[in-house]
Design an enzyme around this catalytic site. Structure first.
Site, PDB file in Angstrom:
ATOM      1  N   GLU A  47     -23.063   9.607  24.101  1.00 38.10           N
ATOM      2  CA  GLU A  47     -24.295   9.523  23.089  1.00 38.10           C
ATOM      3  C   GLU A  47     -23.921   9.968  21.840  1.00 38.10           C
ATOM      4  O   GLU A  47     -22.940  11.026  21.510  1.00 38.10           O
ATOM      5  CB  GLU A  47     -25.552  10.773  23.869  1.00 38.10           C
ATOM      6  CG  GLU A  47     -26.658  10.937  22.824  1.00 38.10           C
ATOM      7  CD  GLU A  47     -27.213  12.234  23.084  1.00 38.10           C
ATOM      8  OE1 GLU A  47     -27.047  13.379  23.890  1.00 38.10           O
ATOM      9  OE2 GLU A  47     -28.721  12.129  23.352  1.00 38.10           O
ATOM     10  N   ASN A 110     -32.405   7.742  18.463  1.00 34.17           N
ATOM     11  CA  ASN A 110     -31.169   8.031  19.409  1.00 34.17           C
ATOM     12  C   ASN A 110     -30.853   6.808  20.078  1.00 34.17           C
ATOM     13  O   ASN A 110     -31.743   6.692  20.892  1.00 34.17           O
ATOM     14  CB  ASN A 110     -31.498   9.109  20.190  1.00 34.17           C
ATOM     15  CG  ASN A 110     -30.076   9.630  20.692  1.00 34.17           C
ATOM     16  OD1 ASN A 110     -29.222   8.971  20.768  1.00 34.17           O
ATOM     17  ND2 ASN A 110     -30.005  10.972  20.901  1.00 34.17           N
ATOM     18  N   LYS A 127     -33.432   5.704  22.798  1.00 35.01           N
ATOM     19  CA  LYS A 127     -33.847   6.899  23.915  1.00 35.01           C
ATOM     20  C   LYS A 127     -35.109   7.290  23.961  1.00 35.01           C
ATOM     21  O   LYS A 127     -35.982   7.581  22.897  1.00 35.01           O
ATOM     22  CB  LYS A 127     -33.257   8.325  23.431  1.00 35.01           C
ATOM     23  CG  LYS A 127     -33.030   9.713  24.471  1.00 35.01           C
ATOM     24  CD  LYS A 127     -32.426  10.560  23.904  1.00 35.01           C
ATOM     25  CE  LYS A 127     -32.058  11.787  24.573  1.00 35.01           C
ATOM     26  NZ  LYS A 127     -31.070  12.757  24.163  1.00 35.01           N
ATOM     27  N   GLU A 146     -34.022  17.369  18.396  1.00 37.27           N
ATOM     28  CA  GLU A 146     -34.127  15.797  18.606  1.00 37.27           C
ATOM     29  C   GLU A 146     -35.630  15.263  18.368  1.00 37.27           C
ATOM     30  O   GLU A 146     -35.989  14.179  17.896  1.00 37.27           O
ATOM     31  CB  GLU A 146     -33.865  15.602  20.087  1.00 37.27           C
ATOM     32  CG  GLU A 146     -32.277  15.550  20.251  1.00 37.27           C
ATOM     33  CD  GLU A 146     -31.803  14.793  21.396  1.00 37.27           C
ATOM     34  OE1 GLU A 146     -32.174  13.604  21.519  1.00 37.27           O
ATOM     35  OE2 GLU A 146     -31.395  15.442  22.315  1.00 37.27           O
ATOM     36  N   CYS A 172     -28.374  10.442  27.734  1.00 35.01           N
ATOM     37  CA  CYS A 172     -28.395  11.992  28.120  1.00 35.01           C
ATOM     38  C   CYS A 172     -29.631  12.367  28.898  1.00 35.01           C
ATOM     39  O   CYS A 172     -29.688  12.034  30.207  1.00 35.01           O
ATOM     40  CB  CYS A 172     -28.334  12.481  26.702  1.00 35.01           C
ATOM     41  SG  CYS A 172     -27.887  14.347  26.988  1.00 35.01           S
ATOM     42  N   ASN A 197     -24.581  14.753  25.516  1.00 27.35           N
ATOM     43  CA  ASN A 197     -24.447  15.699  24.642  1.00 27.35           C
ATOM     44  C   ASN A 197     -25.261  16.654  25.381  1.00 27.35           C
ATOM     45  O   ASN A 197     -26.192  17.099  24.979  1.00 27.35           O
ATOM     46  CB  ASN A 197     -24.744  15.676  23.192  1.00 27.35           C
ATOM     47  CG  ASN A 197     -23.728  14.716  22.494  1.00 27.35           C
ATOM     48  OD1 ASN A 197     -22.955  15.465  21.843  1.00 27.35           O
ATOM     49  ND2 ASN A 197     -24.001  13.884  22.250  1.00 27.35           N
TER      50      ASN A 197
HETATM   51  N1  CDV Z   1     -28.803  15.392  24.230  1.00 26.32           N
HETATM   52  C1  CDV Z   1     -29.522  15.621  25.225  1.00 26.32           C
HETATM   53  O1  CDV Z   1     -30.333  14.940  25.456  1.00 26.32           O
HETATM   54  N2  CDV Z   1     -29.369  16.812  25.833  1.00 26.32           N
HETATM   55  C2  CDV Z   1     -30.303  17.496  26.963  1.00 26.32           C
HETATM   56  C3  CDV Z   1     -30.513  18.877  27.042  1.00 26.32           C
HETATM   57  C4  CDV Z   1     -31.036  19.499  25.897  1.00 26.32           C
HETATM   58  C5  CDV Z   1     -31.069  19.279  28.376  1.00 26.32           C
HETATM   59  C6  CDV Z   1     -29.730  17.063  28.329  1.00 26.32           C
HETATM   60  O2  CDV Z   1     -30.616  16.522  29.014  1.00 26.32           O
HETATM   61  O3  CDV Z   1     -28.692  17.148  28.639  1.00 26.32           O
END
Ligand code: CDV
Length: 313
Positions: A47, A110, A127, A146, A172, A197
């Site tokens: 990501e 994103n 996203k 975010e 993510c 991430n």
């Molecule tokens: N970049 C993300 O979406 N990170 C989230 C954190 C904040 C919990 C994740 O689900 O890994």
């Protein structure tokens, strides 16, 4: 005939705030060439793979914020990735910050794209499950903004025929939501590829989360098994400008088993030959959706977001 996809998960170590795009692209190209040398036809990057994980910072300056995003794809910086994909005949998944100027307004997403072995964008996803806060919380040294910097994705969860199978994408935090995998499975996805991430601290706590690696694996393994699909999850990892990110990039089979996993928090490439028909028996029997899903019983999933327990006595 068995339908196979040879896939590479291209984990990145940290990218600091002042690393140039050129230096990051060089790392991605190195991964791409290594994946090709190992016989892979698809390489999955993390990501927001072109920059540091900037949602951890309070950024008030609009130009600075935009400097972490791409207004076009390919952009002048990323063109090399597309050229190399075409030259090698290898596809890729790339996560990046997108600036969209449709309908006379500027929006940031994103985003992730899938590019085929001809260097063509064949799929785009924005996203949907954005974590964190819409405004900074002064109680925390490291933010997760975010919800402030991006809009909720407006392209839905869709799948695409590619690499001899049907692929879906997410990003993510989407991997923690059962709905993500199920909708993609209903659209025919046999493999879901995603980048992440994940901070080593939860955004609502000031200490390390000892379960972060476990929950990463748990989410993807459950998603894979319950939906008879391959899941390829790829991290940006390590200490970025003082803030920790988990690693643990892995390739999960439809059995729920991890078949390859990164062991460092640095640039690291893992690969697997994925048989898209591995779960055929499961899919036609125990987890046959057509025969067994009871959609009338699932109404709350699309009719309400929050929890409504029974009234108290
Ligand atoms: N970049 C993300 O979406 N990170 C989230 C954190 C904040 C919990 C994740 O689900 O890994």
């Amino acid at each position: 005939m068995r339908r196979m996809i040879s896939v590479a998960a291209a984990q990145l170590g940290p990218i600091s705030r002042d690393d140039s795009r050129a230096s990051v692209i060089a790392r991605l190209l190195h991964h791409m060439r290594s994946a090709h040398a190992k016989g892979c036809e698809l390489v999955v990057f993390p990501e927001l793979a072109l920059t540091t994980f900037f949602p951890r910072w309070i950024i008030e300056d609009e130009d600075e914020l935009d400097s972490y995003c791409e207004s076009e794809m390919p952009s002048p910086d990323t063109e090399q990735l597309f050229d190399e994909a075409k030259k090698l005949g290898i596809g890729f998944y790339l996560g990046y910050g997108e600036i969209d100027r449709a309908e006379g307004r500027k929006r940031r997403f994103n985003t992730a794209i899938l590019v085929d072995g001809n260097g063509r964008i064949i799929h785009k996803y924005r996203k949907i499950h954005l974590p964190g806060r819409a405004e900074p919380d002064p109680n925390y040294a490291i933010q997760h903004l975010e919800k402030k910097y991006f809009e909720v994705g407006d392209l839905g969860f869709t799948a695409v025929r590619a690499f001899g199978g049907v692929l879906g994408t997410c990003i993510c935090n989407d991997r923690r939501w059962a709905e993500t995998y199920r909708v993609l499975a209903l659209r025919g996805a046999e493999m879901v590829v995603l980048g992440y991430n994940t901070p080593t601290r939860s955004f609502w706590e000031e200490h390390e989360n000892p379960l972060s690696d476990f929950h990463n694996r748990l989410s993807m393994q459950a998603g894979a098994y319950q939906n008879c699909m391959w899941v390829v999850g790829v991290a940006k990892a390590g200490i970025e400008d003082g803030a920790g990110l988990i690693g643990g990039s892995c390739i999960v089979a439809p059995t729920g088993e991890i078949v390859a996993q990164c062991t460092t928090r640095e640039d690291e490439l893992i690969t697997a030959d994925c048989d898209l028909d591995l779960a055929a028996g499961l899919k036609q029997n125990l987890l046959n959706f057509e025969v067994n899903r009871q959609i009338d019983a699932y109404r709350p999933i699309t009719e309400q977001a929050g929890i409504t327990p029974p009234p108290e006595e």
